[in-house]
Scaffold this motif. Sequence first.
Motif, PDB file in Angstrom:
ATOM      1  N   GLN A   1      33.000  75.436  25.291  1.00 39.69           N
ATOM      2  CA  GLN A   1      33.202  75.656  26.720  1.00 39.69           C
ATOM      3  C   GLN A   1      34.251  74.677  27.235  1.00 39.69           C
ATOM      4  OE1 GLN A   1      31.671  78.115  28.556  1.00 39.69           O
ATOM      5  NE2 GLN A   1      30.820  78.795  26.592  1.00 39.69           N
ATOM      6  N   LYS A   2      35.254  75.226  27.918  1.00 35.46           N
ATOM      7  CA  LYS A   2      36.267  74.389  28.559  1.00 35.46           C
ATOM      8  C   LYS A   2      35.830  74.125  30.001  1.00 35.46           C
ATOM      9  CE  LYS A   2      40.120  75.898  25.672  1.00 35.46           C
ATOM     10  NZ  LYS A   2      41.476  76.517  25.642  1.00 35.46           N
ATOM     11  N   ILE A   3      35.522  72.849  30.283  1.00 35.67           N
ATOM     12  CA  ILE A   3      34.910  72.473  31.561  1.00 35.67           C
ATOM     13  C   ILE A   3      35.833  71.514  32.313  1.00 35.67           C
ATOM     14  CG2 ILE A   3      32.869  71.449  32.648  1.00 35.67           C
ATOM     15  CD1 ILE A   3      31.324  72.135  30.090  1.00 35.67           C
ATOM     16  N   ASN A   4      36.019  71.750  33.578  1.00 30.84           N
ATOM     17  CA  ASN A   4      36.786  70.830  34.417  1.00 30.84           C
ATOM     18  C   ASN A   4      35.997  69.546  34.653  1.00 30.84           C
ATOM     19  OD1 ASN A   4      38.986  72.645  34.856  1.00 30.84           O
ATOM     20  ND2 ASN A   4      37.771  73.728  36.381  1.00 30.84           N
ATOM     21  N   PHE A   5      36.722  68.463  34.829  1.00 30.19           N
ATOM     22  CA  PHE A   5      36.066  67.195  35.125  1.00 30.19           C
ATOM     23  C   PHE A   5      36.894  66.388  36.110  1.00 30.19           C
ATOM     24  CE2 PHE A   5      38.794  66.013  31.507  1.00 30.19           C
ATOM     25  CZ  PHE A   5      39.356  64.818  31.950  1.00 30.19           C
ATOM     26  N   VAL A   6      36.259  65.386  36.713  1.00 29.72           N
ATOM     27  CA  VAL A   6      36.931  64.471  37.613  1.00 29.72           C
ATOM     28  C   VAL A   6      36.600  63.048  37.170  1.00 29.72           C
ATOM     29  CG1 VAL A   6      35.013  64.507  39.258  1.00 29.72           C
ATOM     30  CG2 VAL A   6      37.260  63.797  40.038  1.00 29.72           C
ATOM     31  N   CYS A   7      37.614  62.196  37.171  1.00 25.76           N
ATOM     32  CA  CYS A   7      37.454  60.801  36.752  1.00 25.76           C
ATOM     33  C   CYS A   7      38.125  59.903  37.780  1.00 25.76           C
ATOM     34  CB  CYS A   7      38.063  60.584  35.368  1.00 25.76           C
ATOM     35  SG  CYS A   7      37.958  58.883  34.784  1.00 25.76           S
ATOM     36  N   HIS A   8      37.400  58.906  38.266  1.00 20.53           N
ATOM     37  CA  HIS A   8      37.936  58.018  39.293  1.00 20.53           C
ATOM     38  C   HIS A   8      38.743  56.857  38.701  1.00 20.53           C
ATOM     39  CE1 HIS A   8      35.802  60.130  42.432  1.00 20.53           C
ATOM     40  NE2 HIS A   8      34.688  60.056  41.723  1.00 20.53           N
ATOM     41  N   ASN A   9      38.784  56.769  37.373  1.00 20.25           N
ATOM     42  CA  ASN A   9      39.617  55.765  36.702  1.00 20.25           C
ATOM     43  C   ASN A   9      40.526  56.461  35.687  1.00 20.25           C
ATOM     44  OD1 ASN A   9      38.576  53.269  37.883  1.00 20.25           O
ATOM     45  ND2 ASN A   9      36.692  53.752  36.780  1.00 20.25           N
ATOM     46  N   PRO A  10      41.438  57.303  36.151  1.00 18.04           N
ATOM     47  CA  PRO A  10      42.274  58.065  35.208  1.00 18.04           C
ATOM     48  C   PRO A  10      43.184  57.190  34.349  1.00 18.04           C
ATOM     49  CG  PRO A  10      43.087  58.301  37.466  1.00 18.04           C
ATOM     50  CD  PRO A  10      41.778  57.596  37.554  1.00 18.04           C
ATOM     51  N   ALA A  11      43.411  55.945  34.775  1.00 16.55           N
ATOM     52  CA  ALA A  11      44.271  55.057  33.989  1.00 16.55           C
ATOM     53  C   ALA A  11      43.655  54.729  32.632  1.00 16.55           C
ATOM     54  CB  ALA A  11      44.533  53.766  34.767  1.00 16.55           C
ATOM     55  N   TYR A  12      42.317  54.884  32.516  1.00 15.21           N
ATOM     56  CA  TYR A  12      41.633  54.581  31.257  1.00 15.21           C
ATOM     57  C   TYR A  12      41.578  55.775  30.303  1.00 15.21           C
ATOM     58  CZ  TYR A  12      39.924  50.181  33.242  1.00 15.21           C
ATOM     59  OH  TYR A  12      39.832  48.927  33.792  1.00 15.21           O
TER      60      TYR A  12
END
Length: 364
Positions: free
Chosen positions: A118-129
């Motif tokens: 399954q290809k699932i969208n995600f959100v990350c508040h530290n994208p630099a990592y």
Amino acid sequence: MKLTLKIKLLPTAEQAELLLETIRETNTVCNAISDVAWSKRIFNNFKLHHEVYHVYKSTFKLSSQMLVRSVAKVADAYKLDKKTKRIFRPLGSIAYDSRIMTYKTDNIVSLWCIGGRQKINFVCHNPAYLPYIKGEADLVYKKGKFYLFQTVDVHENDVEDVEEFIGVDFGLTDIVVTSDGVKHSADWINSYREQKQKVRSSIQSKGTRSSKRLLKRLSGKERTTATIINHSISKSIVSSAKEQGKGISIEDLTNIRFTSKRRNKKFRTKLGRWSFGQLRSFLTYKATLNGVKLVAVEPRYTSQTCSSCFHIGERKNKVFKCTNNKCEVDVVDADENASKNISLLGISVNNPERCDMYSCSVHY
């Protein structure tokens, strides 16, 4: 440095059902493996794998790699204690590695589930990592939401040698007071905690089903708020130290809850909620990432010693008074005085040859 990155998944309703089914099936397999490990006293990962792999591969709906991860999860659980049988919750976390999990562009992660990838969208508040992702991730289901706790290996900056330190005094009235005059008051968080405690007490007194559901929904909010505040404070202290080219000196408050004087119930409650350990851990890893020197010093008498003449004075609540007649300091803020002492102790710890700087003459 290895850190844990919290990634929030945004599955569709169909994907959420597949994730839940996968979590339940995996934990069912873990309990079956635990039964074998406990009955036959096989706790080694390699031996346990050969004991259960072929049987459970044909019995359950897990892929080969997911079954391998389940065996490893059970073996790791028994490493801690072999005297108690391990039981896994139906919706407990499950592990993913690079063979069954792939990160795509445009914030999409591909996860193996029962019924296919399954290809699932995600959100990350530290994208630099995100470029530093390395190793396994834990899929966690909490309060109707899915999270990936992903291990990242971030490059550390070289810690520079410094001559001066910013002293950091931890407290209950003020969360932090630094030797360069910065205060982070605890008034708001203390009143927030008291308000939440009154709400919890009111709900608990009812004892109905709906009140229990409400308590479950409200659980963790107070802890999350304190965590956000500690992140903000530690970030500002480390940034200030890096800009000034200084190190950070903190108090070693290990076992403070057992060594502090027992007072009334209200004080003990406030002391129990004091998250100084979390704040110290945040300061430690943020300082390491930014190449800032951090030392921990003995906190004893830091708030009772005059930061000017180094004589023992008198402290009453937030007020410190120096009893040395020859000292120019009369009455000062006790936490500010303590932070300056912690700063000087940091210099002494970092430069042992300068330990005589923190001493006073004897008067009769």
